[in-house]
Design a protein around this motif. Structure first.
Motif, PDB file in Angstrom:
ATOM      1  N   SER A  63       8.269  10.481   1.912  1.00  0.00           N
ATOM      2  CA  SER A  63       9.010   9.225   1.822  1.00  0.00           C
ATOM      3  C   SER A  63       8.208   8.125   2.503  1.00  0.00           C
ATOM      4  N   ARG A  64       8.559   6.889   2.173  1.00  0.00           N
ATOM      5  CA  ARG A  64       7.872   5.733   2.759  1.00  0.00           C
ATOM      6  C   ARG A  64       8.833   4.557   2.809  1.00  0.00           C
ATOM      7  N   ALA A  65       8.755   3.820   3.907  1.00  0.00           N
ATOM      8  CA  ALA A  65       9.532   2.587   4.041  1.00  0.00           C
ATOM      9  C   ALA A  65       8.841   1.497   3.226  1.00  0.00           C
ATOM     10  N   LEU A  66       9.613   0.801   2.391  1.00  0.00           N
ATOM     11  CA  LEU A  66       9.087  -0.263   1.542  1.00  0.00           C
ATOM     12  C   LEU A  66       9.905  -1.529   1.733  1.00  0.00           C
ATOM     13  N   THR A  67       9.304  -2.652   1.374  1.00  0.00           N
ATOM     14  CA  THR A  67       9.973  -3.948   1.487  1.00  0.00           C
ATOM     15  C   THR A  67       9.798  -4.726   0.197  1.00  0.00           C
TER      16      THR A  67
END
Length: 107
Positions: A63-67
């Motif tokens: 998973s990865r935090a995205l904006t």
């Protein structure tokens, strides 16, 4: 002094308009075995598609935090994930990123 006051008033009136476009933060989870190489979002009502992974793939099970920072005030987006084998995943139902903090592809 009158010009200075007028300029201050104009800036104060325009500030709420500039603040209406907010960044939307969420976690993208890859629930598949394949690497996602591109993740595109575009506002439901139309607008430019934005690619969020920026040439950094997301391996299966990770998973990865995205904006989303596309200067719009949209919450609901159409999404498309492109995998390393050129297959893709389109979401038919739109995703409301104002209401969700994460989104999982697969599983």
């Amino acid at each position: 002094m009158r010009k200075h006051l007028s300029l201050s008033l104009i800036i104060a009136l325009l500030s709420p308009l500039a603040a209406s476009a907010e960044n939307l933060n969420f976690t993208l989870e890859n629930g598949t075995e394949n690497m996602i190489v591109q993740f595109h979002v575009s506002p439901e009502g139309g607008g430019k598609s934005v690619e969020l992974l920026k040439k950094k793939g997301l391996y299966g099970g990770k998973s990865r935090a995205l904006t989303i920072s596309d200067d719009s005030d949209a919450c609901v987006y159409k999404i498309r994930a492109v995998f390393e084998d050129d297959s893709y995943y389109d979401v038919r139902d739109k995703v409301d990123f104002c209401e969700t903090g994460s989104y999982t592809i697969g599983n």
